[in-house]
Design an enzyme around this catalytic site. Structure first.
Site, PDB file in Angstrom:
ATOM      1  N   ASP A  77       0.749  -1.215   0.149  1.00 32.48           N
ATOM      2  CA  ASP A  77      -0.018   0.034  -0.167  1.00 32.48           C
ATOM      3  C   ASP A  77       0.748   1.099  -0.038  1.00 32.48           C
ATOM      4  O   ASP A  77       2.042   1.225   0.379  1.00 32.48           O
ATOM      5  CB  ASP A  77      -0.918  -0.015   1.314  1.00 32.48           C
ATOM      6  CG  ASP A  77      -0.360   0.022   2.676  1.00 32.48           C
ATOM      7  OD1 ASP A  77       0.864  -0.586   2.585  1.00 32.48           O
ATOM      8  OD2 ASP A  77      -0.780   0.804   3.588  1.00 32.48           O
ATOM      9  N   GLU A 142      -0.206  -1.087   6.115  1.00 35.54           N
ATOM     10  CA  GLU A 142       0.976  -0.295   6.861  1.00 35.54           C
ATOM     11  C   GLU A 142       1.018   0.919   6.989  1.00 35.54           C
ATOM     12  O   GLU A 142       0.941   1.580   8.102  1.00 35.54           O
ATOM     13  CB  GLU A 142       2.483  -0.816   6.085  1.00 35.54           C
ATOM     14  CG  GLU A 142       3.590  -0.638   7.106  1.00 35.54           C
ATOM     15  CD  GLU A 142       3.820   0.997   7.271  1.00 35.54           C
ATOM     16  OE1 GLU A 142       4.591   1.342   8.284  1.00 35.54           O
ATOM     17  OE2 GLU A 142       3.800   2.043   6.302  1.00 35.54           O
TER      18      GLU A 142
HETATM   19  N1  BES Z   1       8.444   3.256   5.618  1.00 37.17           N
HETATM   20  C1  BES Z   1       7.706   4.016   6.621  1.00 37.17           C
HETATM   21  C2  BES Z   1       8.604   4.220   8.110  1.00 37.17           C
HETATM   22  C3  BES Z   1       9.848   5.131   7.655  1.00 37.17           C
HETATM   23  C4  BES Z   1       9.573   6.396   7.700  1.00 37.17           C
HETATM   24  C5  BES Z   1      11.050   4.647   7.456  1.00 37.17           C
HETATM   25  C6  BES Z   1      10.572   7.252   7.587  1.00 37.17           C
HETATM   26  C7  BES Z   1      12.095   5.484   7.279  1.00 37.17           C
HETATM   27  C8  BES Z   1      11.963   6.837   7.320  1.00 37.17           C
HETATM   28  C9  BES Z   1       6.231   3.573   7.007  1.00 37.17           C
HETATM   29  O1  BES Z   1       5.842   3.345   5.639  1.00 37.17           O
HETATM   30  C10 BES Z   1       5.505   4.596   7.563  1.00 37.17           C
HETATM   31  O2  BES Z   1       5.377   5.759   6.678  1.00 37.17           O
HETATM   32  N2  BES Z   1       4.891   4.299   8.553  1.00 37.17           N
HETATM   33  C11 BES Z   1       3.986   5.056   9.192  1.00 37.17           C
HETATM   34  C12 BES Z   1       3.139   4.478   9.998  1.00 37.17           C
HETATM   35  C13 BES Z   1       1.857   5.324  10.362  1.00 37.17           C
HETATM   36  C14 BES Z   1       1.092   5.537   9.092  1.00 37.17           C
HETATM   37  C15 BES Z   1       1.014   4.132  11.088  1.00 37.17           C
HETATM   38  C16 BES Z   1       4.855   6.497   9.921  1.00 37.17           C
HETATM   39  O3  BES Z   1       5.810   6.372  10.288  1.00 37.17           O
HETATM   40  O4  BES Z   1       4.430   7.531   9.885  1.00 37.17           O
HETATM   41 MN    MN Z   2       7.039   1.947   4.529  1.00 31.51          MN
HETATM   42 MN    MN Z   3       5.013   5.110   4.645  1.00 32.65          MN
END
Ligand code: BES
Ligand code: MN
Ligand code: MN
Length: 445
Positions: A77, A142
């Site tokens: 997603d 995710e």
């Molecule tokens: N891949 C990201 C996490 C991430 C963010 C890794 C920045 C490296 C750098 C993940 O897809 C993400 O965006 N997670 C969200 C989770 C939330 C929407 C529940 C986040 O961190 O905001």
């Molecule tokens: Mn991610």
């Molecule tokens: Mn993300």
């Protein structure tokens, strides 16, 4: 590589936005694409599991009895595309410019995830088999906190049993620098609604007589930090693990330039909790941010009103050993206390995820560090990450397996932002790292 990149383009063309209900068909289409690719590369079992929310794709190849099992996790997603007018090319029409592929999901997480499908494919093509057992678990929620996957994991712990989990959904410290992440922040995300008068009012006839919910909400938001940038919620820091001297030193060795960082972001000064460096603030300290405010008149020109209602989206990033359930209670209690009787307040939790740390020394991380070093030709460094991957702590808890965070993106690749892209050099080095990891880890006793 040419074939792999062309396939990645097809993957990126599917607008699999998880948060917007009107993209439900595209989400299903995307799960199918992933499943078909897993079949094509030679996995022996591929299944799409329906859930209450978006489908989970599961696949396995267990042709190496007695050898370790690796579970690869990723998400198909993507985030919404707005503001779409700021994209230089349409978000779901991938283009390659200067060795980078531009599209929504390029780095988060389709490009990074695809790396592991392609390394497995390369094994099957060149050697006819893998030296260890592999499972894929690829989800479509995710970006909305993995609710359905959490249930799936709980009900299928046997199916998902493994020796290590491998995830590529984080960032390299810098381009070309092999990096493993050992800590993720957690998340607690809220909507706070305030209602004043029962309808919008003329701000001349009524101004001065009733509370303006936007004024009140702004005041409440401003009270959530003190002058030292600390969060004022009572008890908020109670469970925060102090940074060890060793960790602070390890961060310092990374030679992070606050000056360049500020310049790149177009700010003349950085800001945050007093007494901590920028890396410490991002990786190891909790934070609170207002993500958006909806309310009042926001059209062109002026309209003199006292709005009836306002909503703010407010999120907190959490660090070990804070607990998102406890924090949620503390937050709700405190903002309700801050709001005067002149407004009605409603506090709704949207998402949450626990913070987590994985031990650097586990055999899977050691194998991953070696693998990345071989592929990139440089020593692998260990970092923490400010973002969140909510399901990761569930893996540790339910599967009792270490999680390897082999990130291949860059923070500068505009994830969640217009003109998201992924460096194809890192796509290739990622495939090689993944292949070396499979080899290295298969030799673990
Ligand atoms: N891949 C990201 C996490 C991430 C963010 C890794 C920045 C490296 C750098 C993940 O897809 C993400 O965006 N997670 C969200 C989770 C939330 C929407 C529940 C986040 O961190 O905001
Ligand atoms: Mn991610
Ligand atoms: Mn993300």
């Amino acid at each position: 590589m040419e074939d792999y990149i062309n396939e990645l383009k097809e993957f990126l063309k599917i607008p699999s936005i998880s948060t917007l209900p009107e993209y439900k068909n595209e989400i299903e289409h995307c799960a199918k694409f992933v499943a078909e690719n897993l079949e094509k590369i030679g996995m022996s079992r591929v299944e799409i599991f329906k859930t209450e929310g978006h489908p989970v794709v599961y696949s396995e190849w267990l042709g190496a009895p007695g050898k370790p099992t690796v579970l690869v996790y990723g998400h198909y997603d993507v985030q919404p595309v707005d503001p779409v007018e700021l994209w230089n090319s349409p978000p779901f029409e991938p283009v390659i410019k200067e060795g980078k592929i531009f599209a929504r999901g390029a780095t988060d997480d389709k490009g990074q995830l695809f790396v592991h499908l392609k390394s497995v494919e390369a094994f099957f093509k060149t050697e006819g088999s893998l030296p260890l057992n592999i499972k894929f678990l690829i989800e479509g929620e995710e970006e909305i906190a993995s609710e359905s996957l959490r249930v799936f994991l709980k009900n299928n712990t046997d199916l998902l049993k493994c020796d290590a989990v491998l995830v590529s959904d984080t960032s390299l410290y810098a381009a070309g620098v092999p990096t493993l992440t050992y800590g993720l922040r957690g998340l607690s995300y809220f909507e706070v609604e305030m209602e004043g008068p029962n309808r919008d009012l003329h701000s001349g006839s009524f101004g001065g007589s009733v509370a303006n919910p936007i004024n009140i909400l702004s005041d409440v938001i401003s009270k959530l930090h003190d002058k030292n940038g600390r969060i004022t919620i009572p008890g908020f820091y109670d469970d925060v693990l102090k940074l060890s001297k060793k960790e602070r030193e390890n961060f310092k060795v990374l030679k992070f330039s606050e000056k360049e960082y500020a310049k790149d972001l177009g700010v003349s000064e950085l800001s945050g909790e007093k007494g901590f460096t920028t890396l410490e603030r991002i990786w190891a300290r909790p934070t609170l941010d207002c993500n958006g405010i909806i309310g009042g008149f926001t059209g062109i020109g002026a309209k003199t009103i006292i709005p009836s209602k306002v909503t703010a989206k407010i999120s907190m990033r959490l660090v070990p050993s804070q607990n998102s359930v406890k924090i949620a209670k503390q937050f709700a209690r405190y903002v309700k206390k801050l709001a005067p009787k002149s407004v009605k307040i409603k506090v709704t939790e949207l998402h949450s995820g626990q913070p987590g740390i994985t031990p650097i020394e586990n055999p899977a991380n050691v194998a991953a560090a070696k693998a990345m070093e071989k592929a990139f030709g440089k020593k692998t460094i260990f970092v923490r990450e400010g973002g969140s991957i909510p399901i990761v702590t569930d893996f540790s808890k339910r599967l009792k397996s270490p999680v390897v965070l082999m990130g291949l993106g860059l923070d500068s690749e505009n994830l969640h932002s217009p003109n998201e892209h992924f460096d194809l050099k890192h796509f290739q080095l990622g495939i090689i790292s993944s292949a070396y990891f499979i080899k290295e880890y298969s030799e673990k006793s």
